[in-house]
Design a protein around this motif. Structure first.
Motif, mmCIF file in Angstrom:
data_model
loop_
_atom_site.group_PDB
_atom_site.id
_atom_site.type_symbol
_atom_site.label_atom_id
_atom_site.label_comp_id
_atom_site.label_asym_id
_atom_site.label_seq_id
_atom_site.Cartn_x
_atom_site.Cartn_y
_atom_site.Cartn_z
ATOM 1 N N MET A 80 0.853 -1.183 0.000
ATOM 2 C CA MET A 80 0.000 0.000 0.000
ATOM 3 C C MET A 80 0.893 1.239 0.000
ATOM 4 S SD MET A 80 -2.890 1.266 2.759
ATOM 5 C CE MET A 80 -1.822 1.032 4.153
ATOM 6 N N VAL A 81 0.490 2.256 -0.768
ATOM 7 C CA VAL A 81 1.172 3.545 -0.777
ATOM 8 C C VAL A 81 0.128 4.623 -0.524
ATOM 9 C CG1 VAL A 81 2.504 5.208 -2.128
ATOM 10 C CG2 VAL A 81 2.941 2.757 -2.394
ATOM 11 N N ILE A 82 0.406 5.489 0.457
ATOM 12 C CA ILE A 82 -0.455 6.628 0.759
ATOM 13 C C ILE A 82 0.303 7.866 0.309
ATOM 14 C CG2 ILE A 82 -1.705 7.884 2.544
ATOM 15 C CD1 ILE A 82 -1.432 5.260 4.271
ATOM 16 N N LYS A 83 -0.224 8.562 -0.707
ATOM 17 C CA LYS A 83 0.448 9.728 -1.281
ATOM 18 C C LYS A 83 -0.186 11.013 -0.753
ATOM 19 C CE LYS A 83 2.026 7.843 -5.648
ATOM 20 N NZ LYS A 83 3.392 8.257 -5.450
ATOM 21 N N PHE A 84 0.659 11.876 -0.194
ATOM 22 C CA PHE A 84 0.207 13.154 0.355
ATOM 23 C C PHE A 84 0.543 14.297 -0.597
ATOM 24 C CE2 PHE A 84 0.520 10.415 4.007
ATOM 25 C CZ PHE A 84 -0.537 10.816 4.819
ATOM 26 N N ALA A 85 -0.226 15.379 -0.524
ATOM 27 C CA ALA A 85 -0.056 16.529 -1.409
ATOM 28 C C ALA A 85 1.280 17.242 -1.215
ATOM 29 C CB ALA A 85 -1.207 17.515 -1.205
ATOM 30 N N ASN A 86 1.923 17.066 -0.058
ATOM 31 C CA ASN A 86 3.192 17.745 0.200
ATOM 32 C C ASN A 86 4.416 16.962 -0.292
ATOM 33 O OD1 ASN A 86 3.252 15.689 2.054
ATOM 34 N ND2 ASN A 86 3.549 16.987 3.842
ATOM 35 N N GLY A 87 4.194 15.890 -1.076
ATOM 36 C CA GLY A 87 5.311 15.126 -1.628
ATOM 37 C C GLY A 87 5.763 13.962 -0.760
ATOM 38 N N ILE A 88 5.084 13.733 0.356
ATOM 39 C CA ILE A 88 5.417 12.610 1.242
ATOM 40 C C ILE A 88 4.574 11.398 0.861
ATOM 41 C CG2 ILE A 88 5.382 11.791 3.642
ATOM 42 C CD1 ILE A 88 7.426 14.001 3.250
ATOM 43 N N ASP A 89 5.180 10.238 0.840
ATOM 44 C CA ASP A 89 4.474 8.967 0.661
ATOM 45 C C ASP A 89 4.742 8.100 1.872
ATOM 46 O OD1 ASP A 89 4.011 9.817 -1.936
ATOM 47 O OD2 ASP A 89 5.363 8.359 -2.858
ATOM 48 N N ILE A 90 3.716 7.412 2.359
ATOM 49 C CA ILE A 90 3.901 6.332 3.326
ATOM 50 C C ILE A 90 3.767 5.046 2.529
ATOM 51 C CG2 ILE A 90 2.930 5.116 5.313
ATOM 52 C CD1 ILE A 90 2.106 7.809 6.461
ATOM 53 N N ARG A 91 4.792 4.213 2.587
ATOM 54 C CA ARG A 91 4.830 2.961 1.818
ATOM 55 C C ARG A 91 4.861 1.782 2.775
ATOM 56 N NH1 ARG A 91 9.320 4.783 -2.735
ATOM 57 N NH2 ARG A 91 8.128 6.588 -3.450
ATOM 58 N N VAL A 92 3.915 0.865 2.572
ATOM 59 C CA VAL A 92 3.795 -0.295 3.452
ATOM 60 C C VAL A 92 3.867 -1.563 2.598
ATOM 61 C CG1 VAL A 92 2.465 -1.393 5.284
ATOM 62 C CG2 VAL A 92 2.188 1.058 4.859
#
Length: 126
Positions: A80-92
């Motif tokens: 899973m990848v959660i993409k944020f508008a500020n250029g940060i991704d959380i990758r699981v």
């Protein structure tokens, strides 16, 4: 599979061996394995484990109020990848031995990354 877009992260908390994220639309995500934060603005990446406590929470709380552009599930490998508008991704990534993450939506949809990477889906009844 794309799950959500244009929703703000409302809350982040740490539970026993898990990171919990709640979006403004009520979508709830539990991360129970290793994960990483990738900053596309600086090319930086930091790997975390769900049980690292307050240090993790301090970093993730900076994302509260930031728009989630999308949540992408790779059903082939359970990531899973959660993409944020500020250029940060959380990758699981998937975990060989544990359920790495689960996602619950207000409509009753539930997705779970099972040990080994299979993704199970429960959809709302019609």
């Amino acid at each position: 599979m794309k799950i959500a877009q244009s929703i703000v992260l409302r809350e982040a908390s740490i539970g026993p061996y898990m990171l919990e994220l709640t979006l403004a639309d009520g979508t709830f995500i539990q991360i129970e394995s290793r994960w990483s934060i990738h900053d596309s603005n600086h090319g930086a990446e930091k790997e975390w484990y769900a049980d690292e406590g307050e240090e993790v929470l301090k970093y993730v709380r900076k994302l509260i109020g930031v728009q989630v552009l999308e949540i992408r599930i790779d059903e082939r490998v359970g990531g899973m990848v959660i993409k944020f508008a500020n250029g940060i991704d959380i990758r699981v990534p998937a975990d060989v031995n544990f359920e790495a993450w689960n996602l619950h939506r207000k409509d009753g949809t539930m997705l779970v990354s099972l040990p080994g990477g299979e993704v199970s889906k429960w959809l709302p009844s019609a």
